[in-house]
Scaffold this motif. Sequence first.
Motif, PDB file in Angstrom:
ATOM      1  N   GLU A  87       0.813  -1.136  -0.059  1.00 33.03           N
ATOM      2  CA  GLU A  87       0.053   0.058  -0.205  1.00 33.03           C
ATOM      3  C   GLU A  87       0.869   1.209   0.060  1.00 33.03           C
ATOM      4  O   GLU A  87       0.501   2.058  -0.591  1.00 33.03           O
ATOM      5  N   ALA A  88       1.689   1.370   0.850  1.00 35.33           N
ATOM      6  CA  ALA A  88       2.686   2.434   0.821  1.00 35.33           C
ATOM      7  C   ALA A  88       3.589   2.641  -0.541  1.00 35.33           C
ATOM      8  O   ALA A  88       3.593   3.789  -0.966  1.00 35.33           O
ATOM      9  N   LEU A  89       3.764   1.563  -1.203  1.00 39.59           N
ATOM     10  CA  LEU A  89       4.358   1.704  -2.666  1.00 39.59           C
ATOM     11  C   LEU A  89       3.301   2.334  -3.586  1.00 39.59           C
ATOM     12  O   LEU A  89       3.587   3.091  -4.591  1.00 39.59           O
ATOM     13  N   ARG A  90       2.046   1.833  -3.491  1.00 38.24           N
ATOM     14  CA  ARG A  90       0.974   2.262  -4.219  1.00 38.24           C
ATOM     15  C   ARG A  90       1.052   3.964  -4.168  1.00 38.24           C
ATOM     16  O   ARG A  90       0.614   4.588  -4.820  1.00 38.24           O
ATOM     17  N   ASP A  91       0.876   4.099  -2.793  1.00 39.23           N
ATOM     18  CA  ASP A  91       0.941   5.638  -2.315  1.00 39.23           C
ATOM     19  C   ASP A  91       1.908   6.439  -3.022  1.00 39.23           C
ATOM     20  O   ASP A  91       1.715   7.770  -3.389  1.00 39.23           O
ATOM     21  N   GLU A  92       2.974   5.856  -3.225  1.00 39.90           N
ATOM     22  CA  GLU A  92       4.250   6.616  -3.940  1.00 39.90           C
ATOM     23  C   GLU A  92       3.829   6.592  -5.481  1.00 39.90           C
ATOM     24  O   GLU A  92       4.644   7.259  -6.211  1.00 39.90           O
ATOM     25  N   GLY A 116      -6.420  -4.879   2.804  1.00 41.05           N
ATOM     26  CA  GLY A 116      -6.455  -3.612   1.783  1.00 41.05           C
ATOM     27  C   GLY A 116      -5.914  -4.167   0.181  1.00 41.05           C
ATOM     28  O   GLY A 116      -5.661  -5.275   0.050  1.00 41.05           O
ATOM     29  N   ASN A 117      -6.280  -3.109  -0.598  1.00 47.47           N
ATOM     30  CA  ASN A 117      -6.018  -3.544  -1.893  1.00 47.47           C
ATOM     31  C   ASN A 117      -5.307  -2.562  -2.596  1.00 47.47           C
ATOM     32  O   ASN A 117      -5.456  -1.966  -3.199  1.00 47.47           O
ATOM     33  N   PRO A 118      -3.843  -3.040  -2.759  1.00 48.62           N
ATOM     34  CA  PRO A 118      -3.007  -2.214  -3.692  1.00 48.62           C
ATOM     35  C   PRO A 118      -2.828  -2.526  -5.153  1.00 48.62           C
ATOM     36  O   PRO A 118      -1.951  -1.781  -5.702  1.00 48.62           O
ATOM     37  N   TYR A 119      -3.448  -3.047  -5.676  1.00 50.39           N
ATOM     38  CA  TYR A 119      -3.570  -3.931  -7.048  1.00 50.39           C
ATOM     39  C   TYR A 119      -4.330  -3.107  -7.869  1.00 50.39           C
ATOM     40  O   TYR A 119      -5.402  -2.663  -7.542  1.00 50.39           O
ATOM     41  N   THR A 120      -3.957  -2.896  -9.147  1.00 47.68           N
ATOM     42  CA  THR A 120      -4.791  -2.267 -10.288  1.00 47.68           C
ATOM     43  C   THR A 120      -5.474  -3.377 -11.064  1.00 47.68           C
ATOM     44  O   THR A 120      -6.316  -3.433 -11.612  1.00 47.68           O
ATOM     45  N   ARG A 121      -4.803  -4.824 -11.123  1.00 48.74           N
ATOM     46  CA  ARG A 121      -5.333  -5.882 -11.821  1.00 48.74           C
ATOM     47  C   ARG A 121      -4.760  -6.987 -11.023  1.00 48.74           C
ATOM     48  O   ARG A 121      -3.659  -6.939 -10.206  1.00 48.74           O
ATOM     49  N   ILE A 122      -5.367  -8.215 -10.999  1.00 49.86           N
ATOM     50  CA  ILE A 122      -5.072  -9.409 -10.340  1.00 49.86           C
ATOM     51  C   ILE A 122      -5.349 -10.546 -11.214  1.00 49.86           C
ATOM     52  O   ILE A 122      -6.600 -10.867 -11.644  1.00 49.86           O
ATOM     53  N   GLY A 123      -4.292 -11.058 -11.588  1.00 58.28           N
ATOM     54  CA  GLY A 123      -4.647 -12.198 -12.480  1.00 58.28           C
ATOM     55  C   GLY A 123      -4.499 -13.553 -11.494  1.00 58.28           C
ATOM     56  O   GLY A 123      -3.759 -13.664 -10.451  1.00 58.28           O
ATOM     57  N   ALA A 124      -5.518 -14.447 -11.965  1.00 58.41           N
ATOM     58  CA  ALA A 124      -5.539 -15.788 -11.217  1.00 58.41           C
ATOM     59  C   ALA A 124      -4.407 -16.837 -11.938  1.00 58.41           C
ATOM     60  O   ALA A 124      -4.817 -17.415 -12.966  1.00 58.41           O
ATOM     61  N   ALA A 161       9.785  -2.749   5.348  1.00 55.51           N
ATOM     62  CA  ALA A 161       9.991  -1.362   5.211  1.00 55.51           C
ATOM     63  C   ALA A 161      11.131  -0.972   4.465  1.00 55.51           C
ATOM     64  O   ALA A 161      11.304  -0.118   3.752  1.00 55.51           O
ATOM     65  N   ASP A 162      12.348  -1.585   4.629  1.00 58.09           N
ATOM     66  CA  ASP A 162      13.507  -1.452   4.199  1.00 58.09           C
ATOM     67  C   ASP A 162      13.624  -1.776   2.653  1.00 58.09           C
ATOM     68  O   ASP A 162      14.687  -1.528   2.181  1.00 58.09           O
ATOM     69  N   THR A 163      12.714  -2.598   2.229  1.00 58.32           N
ATOM     70  CA  THR A 163      12.682  -3.130   0.774  1.00 58.32           C
ATOM     71  C   THR A 163      12.323  -1.795   0.073  1.00 58.32           C
ATOM     72  O   THR A 163      12.732  -1.924  -1.330  1.00 58.32           O
ATOM     73  N   ILE A 164      11.490  -0.951   0.493  1.00 56.93           N
ATOM     74  CA  ILE A 164      10.630  -0.180  -0.173  1.00 56.93           C
ATOM     75  C   ILE A 164      11.585   0.756  -0.963  1.00 56.93           C
ATOM     76  O   ILE A 164      11.570   0.935  -2.448  1.00 56.93           O
ATOM     77  N   PRO A 165      12.619   1.307  -0.332  1.00 54.69           N
ATOM     78  CA  PRO A 165      13.700   2.269  -1.112  1.00 54.69           C
ATOM     79  C   PRO A 165      14.350   1.559  -2.167  1.00 54.69           C
ATOM     80  O   PRO A 165      14.700   2.047  -3.256  1.00 54.69           O
ATOM     81  N   VAL A 166      14.809   0.313  -2.081  1.00 54.31           N
ATOM     82  CA  VAL A 166      15.383  -0.571  -3.063  1.00 54.31           C
ATOM     83  C   VAL A 166      14.656  -0.605  -4.117  1.00 54.31           C
ATOM     84  O   VAL A 166      14.970  -0.493  -5.244  1.00 54.31           O
ATOM     85  N   LEU A 167      13.145  -1.056  -3.960  1.00 54.17           N
ATOM     86  CA  LEU A 167      12.342  -1.227  -5.322  1.00 54.17           C
ATOM     87  C   LEU A 167      12.144   0.178  -5.826  1.00 54.17           C
ATOM     88  O   LEU A 167      11.947   0.241  -6.963  1.00 54.17           O
ATOM     89  N   LEU A 168      12.175   1.335  -5.159  1.00 51.64           N
ATOM     90  CA  LEU A 168      11.727   2.530  -5.830  1.00 51.64           C
ATOM     91  C   LEU A 168      13.005   2.952  -6.729  1.00 51.64           C
ATOM     92  O   LEU A 168      12.998   3.368  -7.816  1.00 51.64           O
ATOM     93  N   GLU A 169      14.246   2.539  -6.153  1.00 49.10           N
ATOM     94  CA  GLU A 169      15.418   2.789  -6.882  1.00 49.10           C
ATOM     95  C   GLU A 169      15.510   1.874  -8.351  1.00 49.10           C
ATOM     96  O   GLU A 169      15.823   2.469  -9.215  1.00 49.10           O
TER      97      GLU A 169
END
Lengths: 176, 672, 141
Positions: A87-92, A116-124, A161-169
């Motif tokens: 969700e935090a990533l989506r908010d970014e 919560g739902n952070p996804y725009t699409r979900i494939g099964a 939480a500490d993975t978020i900056p890595v993913l953003l980068e």
Amino acid sequence: MNRLIYIAPLALFAFFAGLAGYMLTQDKDQAIPSQMVEQPLPDFALPPATDGIPGASRKDFVGGEPRLLNIWASWCLPCIAEAPQLEALRDEGVEIIGIAVRDEPENVADFLARYGNPYTRIGADNISELMIEIGASGVPETYVIDADGNIRYQHIGDIRADTIPVLLEQLERARS
Amino acid sequence: MIAELGLAALWLSAALAVLQMVSGALGLRAGGGAAAAYAIHARPAAVVQAFLATLAFLLLLYAFAITDLSIKLVATNSHSAKPFIYKLTGTWGNHEGSMLLWVAVLAISGGLLAGLERRLPERTMSATLAVQGFVALGFYAFLLLSSNPFERLPVPAVEGSGLNPLLQDIGLAIHPPTLYIGYVGLSVAFSLAMGALLTRQVNPDFAKVLRPWVLGAWVFLTFGITAGSYWAYYELGWGGWWFWDPVENASLMPWLAATALLHSVSVLAARDALRTWTIMLGVLAFSMSMLGTFLVRSGVLTSVHAFAVDPERGTFILVLLGLYIGGALAIFAARASSISEGKRFTATSREGALVFNNVMLSAILAIVLLGTLYPLLTEAFDVRVSVGPPYFNPAGAIFAIPMFMVMAVGPLLRWKDDKPKRIQFELALLAAIAIGVIVLVAVLGDFDVLPVLGLALAAALGVAALLPLRGRKLARVPIATWGMVCAHFGVAVALFGMASESAFTSEKLAAVAPGQTEEVAGWTIRLESVDPVAGPNWTAVEARIAASRGDEEPVMLAPQSRNFWAPSQATSESALVTRWDGQLYAVIGDRAGVDAAGNERWQLRVWWKPFVTFIWYGGLLIALGGTISIAGRLQVDLRQRHAIRRRDEERADLEALNGRVSDNGPLPEPAE
Amino acid sequence: MRVLVLLLAFLSVPVFAQQTMPPAPYAYTQLDDPALEAEATALMETLRCLTCQSQSIADSDAPMAGDMRHQVRARLVAGESPTEIRAWLTRRYGDYVSYQPEVSATTWPLFAIPLALLAIVALVLLRRLGKRRSDAASGAD
């Protein structure tokens, strides 16, 4: 000559002991990295995992900004832990496309309602088809996909939480 | 009180191990003088230690029997609702308890060696006991400093957390302890080899002392591996009996080394040849059991067999490994060249065949070692690879096939020198059998090369194993020879089982609703019903299956899919029908949806495995052969001791008649 | 430390009770053609289950192993050869997924060392047995 032969077992043993000692100091990494990183995302088209959210296919990753592909399941405990981080990533402003692995529609809906739902699409992905195609060995895993549909980065395990900056980068890097 | 008594007994044992080591070392150094006075304590120290270590183990066993939840080990590994027998076997179903069992067996072997063995020169014996004390001390330190089995909880637990359900099986009651006894027996062989190397007494007498220990350890290893393989076969639920898993390899490697050692000891005892080679194998066999312990408990390799792993313990074992094996190999490097190789022989002789097979066994050992450790090597460079059956089978076969061929003819050859011409009839017979089988199997169908070769070799070996008895009066064949015949025949039987299982197995996987039938290899399988059942610490679904072969009366099978709740795990309980020519193996899996008529279907897996049981019959025959051999050696031994005593008595009588007082001092060492 | 032990104990035989999805079509269903099924079995026995500790996908009840079995059988039916399927998987998971090491930059010692071993064995036997014969012949007076 003979002397050398008698020293050989000691030398072999010393080599093994050194190796074993070194390996004991290393953290045992159980993860099996995907060899598909830096390769195009394989072609796929998965139906919606639950009512109200569209399914996912390869073309959803092409064009626009780099996206995250998140492999998860409602039966997976670490996925609950990473839900707030997604969700935090989506908010970014990151677009996250989910792949629900071997999951029932009502369980997916239940999970989204609860965490919560952070996804725009979900494939099964009911038979781990896409999972195997992109070299994922467990749930959850998260991939950075650039706008040309290439896999650029793989994160194994839950997002902390500490993975978020890595993913953003990595997302930033995937722009170029 | 139990825990404190046990701990005290362990500390006392450790202190006695120090005494044994120091006293033995003094005995090795001192020709006389003040130090020699202390040298006499090594034997009693070993004997008392045996009693104390056994006491410690019995106390832990008692704590598990009464589920004393104030002891941490019991609380974490037992549960009051567990069946009594598994409470007992739970004692050694965990790291600390199994290490305590290990040191108890080690102490008992040390005690037996010290108490009964009188044939070796005193200096060699002192050196041996010193090494044995040193080895034991390391394990006491390991137990007391990093894996105390008697640790108390500050507050007793209300309930135990249970035992891994896979281990709640009678297989666990026998398989690991037998392996430990085998490993520990090899430690005695190691101590004896080091004692002989340190005092340069590598001779046939030493070999005769060493032989029963090697044989004994080898029998236990054989039995342990056989039992372990059968346990994995019926407990893991997929019908496999050997997976080339690191933990399995860890038990196979000492066995291979011990098998080689066993044969080279025979050459040393009978012909005074292969001296350094025997010492090297003595060190190697124990290295492999230590290495196995390290691999299994440190968790550096990934295995299907659940073990509580801990890098900290791994470090401790690695240090012990470095001390014992590194030290032994260093001494070997320094000393080996001062020991002459011994008597000579030609290529076509019994020794020649034994040397050939020793080299082949060592090569197989090297392959298994390489394949097992290679993933560890690549992981050091962050690359993960898998090495499995497609590697081990062919690579091992390169060396195993020539070995089996030589094994067939070796026992027919004479010692020292022989003419191949003398046994040409036997050679032709064996070749004809092997070729006949290959042709027959090739006509029957299309099979892989290795199983076909396995069947041919098994047939030839089976006949060859009995040939040493040809033309001999059976009543006069030495007991040890019967042992060899039995063990070699066992190899043929096991090989036949393995080859037959991999060539002829039929498999049936199906989703079946109750009332439906399936066919596999002449068997009709009818699923009668699927019902929930409950046990003391599990719930399960149980299938009732009627299996009939041809027109026979159906046999009822009840495989289960169990869920344990303490700790939470799922297992498959297979159901077996054993016939003389194979086994039917049935497993019930998960629900598999509903069929067209709306009946619930279940996953059913059924295998017909022709002659699969021969694998374990063969293993048992090999172990039995070893046991017979030990009995034969001991009988010869006792007879010789008796004869020596008689001779000494007669001499004493004669001297008394001659009116002289015997002042020979101590009795001479019995010479064989 | 204890957490690690518990974790590993859990990993070894996990409970999949939470997953209610039926297995993939070919996960537990044999192919009709016995020859093709034999090929499938032989291949599955040499592919490593990725979520298990050390088991082939033919020996595991893990759902992921079932899905991999489905891929193997489905691809064989579609006409792919076992070699192609193995290569398809190693392109995704690396050498780890295959129990049958191929000669490559990372695995060549697995093949070189046995060959060296063969040479050493031949050498040892020649020295030991070959020489002894002549020794014995010259020594026989």
